[in-house]
Design a protein around this motif. Sequence first.
Motif, PDB file in Angstrom:
ATOM      1  N   SER A 168       0.953  -1.063  -0.098  1.00  0.00           N
ATOM      2  CA  SER A 168       0.072  -0.004  -0.091  1.00  0.00           C
ATOM      3  C   SER A 168       0.788   1.316   0.083  1.00  0.00           C
ATOM      4  O   SER A 168       1.828   1.310   0.722  1.00  0.00           O
ATOM      5  CB  SER A 168      -0.833   0.090   1.458  1.00  0.00           C
ATOM      6  OG  SER A 168      -0.201  -0.065   2.344  1.00  0.00           O
ATOM      7  N   TRP A 169       0.495   2.203  -0.380  1.00  0.00           N
ATOM      8  CA  TRP A 169       1.171   3.623  -0.711  1.00  0.00           C
ATOM      9  C   TRP A 169       0.699   4.595   0.271  1.00  0.00           C
ATOM     10  O   TRP A 169      -0.433   4.982   0.395  1.00  0.00           O
ATOM     11  CB  TRP A 169       0.899   4.021  -2.212  1.00  0.00           C
ATOM     12  CG  TRP A 169       1.779   5.153  -2.499  1.00  0.00           C
ATOM     13  CD1 TRP A 169       2.861   5.625  -1.698  1.00  0.00           C
ATOM     14  CD2 TRP A 169       1.804   6.097  -3.646  1.00  0.00           C
ATOM     15  NE1 TRP A 169       3.425   6.764  -2.306  1.00  0.00           N
ATOM     16  CE2 TRP A 169       2.986   6.697  -3.510  1.00  0.00           C
ATOM     17  CE3 TRP A 169       1.079   5.951  -4.931  1.00  0.00           C
ATOM     18  CZ2 TRP A 169       3.203   7.842  -4.618  1.00  0.00           C
ATOM     19  CZ3 TRP A 169       1.430   6.878  -5.657  1.00  0.00           C
ATOM     20  CH2 TRP A 169       2.301   7.676  -5.508  1.00  0.00           C
ATOM     21  N   THR A 170       1.433   4.743   1.276  1.00  0.00           N
ATOM     22  CA  THR A 170       1.172   5.807   2.043  1.00  0.00           C
ATOM     23  C   THR A 170       1.335   7.112   1.506  1.00  0.00           C
ATOM     24  O   THR A 170       2.360   7.711   1.083  1.00  0.00           O
ATOM     25  CB  THR A 170       1.849   5.783   3.236  1.00  0.00           C
ATOM     26  OG1 THR A 170       3.320   5.931   2.915  1.00  0.00           O
ATOM     27  CG2 THR A 170       1.811   4.455   3.998  1.00  0.00           C
ATOM     28  N   TRP A 171       0.098   7.996   1.280  1.00  0.00           N
ATOM     29  CA  TRP A 171       0.160   9.272   0.750  1.00  0.00           C
ATOM     30  C   TRP A 171       0.753  10.322   1.737  1.00  0.00           C
ATOM     31  O   TRP A 171       0.361  10.417   2.979  1.00  0.00           O
ATOM     32  CB  TRP A 171      -1.385   9.682   0.160  1.00  0.00           C
ATOM     33  CG  TRP A 171      -1.791   8.988  -0.793  1.00  0.00           C
ATOM     34  CD1 TRP A 171      -2.280   7.592  -0.682  1.00  0.00           C
ATOM     35  CD2 TRP A 171      -1.575   9.281  -2.056  1.00  0.00           C
ATOM     36  NE1 TRP A 171      -2.520   7.065  -1.984  1.00  0.00           N
ATOM     37  CE2 TRP A 171      -2.246   7.936  -2.720  1.00  0.00           C
ATOM     38  CE3 TRP A 171      -0.974  10.093  -3.008  1.00  0.00           C
ATOM     39  CZ2 TRP A 171      -2.285   7.825  -4.033  1.00  0.00           C
ATOM     40  CZ3 TRP A 171      -1.235  10.006  -4.381  1.00  0.00           C
ATOM     41  CH2 TRP A 171      -1.683   8.982  -4.941  1.00  0.00           C
TER      42      TRP A 171
END
Length: 54
Positions: free
Chosen positions: A49-52
């Motif tokens: 998952s990409w942490t914004w």
Amino acid sequence: MPQLNPNPWFAILVFSWIIFLTIIPTKIMNHIQPNDPALITSKEHKNNSWTWPW
């Protein structure tokens, strides 16, 4: 006029189509493809998952 006489030209047409439809496709289909498709094992890709930043 000799070009209107269908006797020799019709025979040439028929024999050439016999060659095109019988001999040439068998010669073409006898070739081996150099890159045969191989089965690839299916791996599960790890999706991170990409942490914004906001």
